[in-house]
Design an enzyme around this catalytic site. Sequence first.
Site, PDB file in Angstrom:
ATOM      1  N   LYS A  66       1.597   3.989  -3.157  1.00  0.00           N
ATOM      2  CA  LYS A  66       1.302   5.405  -2.935  1.00  0.00           C
ATOM      3  C   LYS A  66       2.542   6.259  -3.178  1.00  0.00           C
ATOM      4  O   LYS A  66       2.486   7.314  -3.815  1.00  0.00           O
ATOM      5  CB  LYS A  66       0.769   5.624  -1.512  1.00  0.00           C
ATOM      6  CG  LYS A  66      -0.594   5.024  -1.238  1.00  0.00           C
ATOM      7  CD  LYS A  66      -1.670   5.732  -2.022  1.00  0.00           C
ATOM      8  CE  LYS A  66      -3.056   5.273  -1.620  1.00  0.00           C
ATOM      9  NZ  LYS A  66      -4.130   5.945  -2.395  1.00  0.00           N
ATOM     10  N   TYR A  84       0.834  -1.204   0.000  1.00  0.00           N
ATOM     11  CA  TYR A  84       0.000   0.000   0.000  1.00  0.00           C
ATOM     12  C   TYR A  84       0.869   1.254   0.000  1.00  0.00           C
ATOM     13  O   TYR A  84       0.691   2.153  -0.840  1.00  0.00           O
ATOM     14  CB  TYR A  84      -0.914   0.001   1.232  1.00  0.00           C
ATOM     15  CG  TYR A  84      -1.859   1.182   1.286  1.00  0.00           C
ATOM     16  CD1 TYR A  84      -3.058   1.170   0.582  1.00  0.00           C
ATOM     17  CD2 TYR A  84      -1.552   2.314   2.046  1.00  0.00           C
ATOM     18  CE1 TYR A  84      -3.932   2.251   0.628  1.00  0.00           C
ATOM     19  CE2 TYR A  84      -2.404   3.396   2.095  1.00  0.00           C
ATOM     20  CZ  TYR A  84      -3.593   3.362   1.390  1.00  0.00           C
ATOM     21  OH  TYR A  84      -4.442   4.435   1.424  1.00  0.00           O
TER      22      TYR A  84
END
Length: 237
Positions: free
Chosen positions: A145, A141
């Site tokens: 990002k 994650y």
Amino acid sequence: MAHDLKTLAEDFRQKNKSCFILGVSGETGKELLKEIVEMKLFSKITVIGRRQLTFEDEAYENLVQEVVDFEKLSDYAAAFQGHDVGYCCLGTTKAKAGADGFIRVDHDYVLKSAELAKAGGCSHFNLESSKGADKTSGFLYLKVKGQVEADIEPLGFERYSIYRPAVLMVDRQESRPAEWFARKVLGPISSMFPTAMSIPIQSVTRAMVANTLIPAGEKVEILENKAIYDLGKAPEK
């Protein structure tokens, strides 16, 4: 540094600018659209998404909606033409979309949208990212990002604003365990002062709008959770 946001908003309205918002079907995008519509900052607001949305409030009647296929986004370049400011709140989770689906949405769709926005004349691109975003992270994650943050920068927007909020305090329809935990445990205090782990979603969207009004200091700016909170609690009207 304190800013007179009321005066800045009045001056901004005189510039007759337009904007687009990606991700309005999500919680941040929905709240951001509400904030922007209420403040009447832009002469034209365009929502870009994969489906037509229904709004009951008359305040949304002049909203322009562009329905696109994110798998064939290049075919919809016209939707990204002619906007001064862009807000990207696209995002999903690995649990919801799988690892490949998450990368496709949070990296590929976001980056392609940024490329089309730049080609279409957008000068200020705003990206909702995440606290801890880092392209070298061992966590998928945070790595994704951080990678999309880095990949957008070379596009050369006149102004590129990255927001890295912690866990969002929001009653989301879909299940996100971290947010549920934050609401239950941190909810009573998160609206009074920021923590390292959470932030009210309204603080994030108010900060995104307020930052749009404030003259740029750096071409590329990263607002971490504390900075977002501080900016988001300032009077926005």
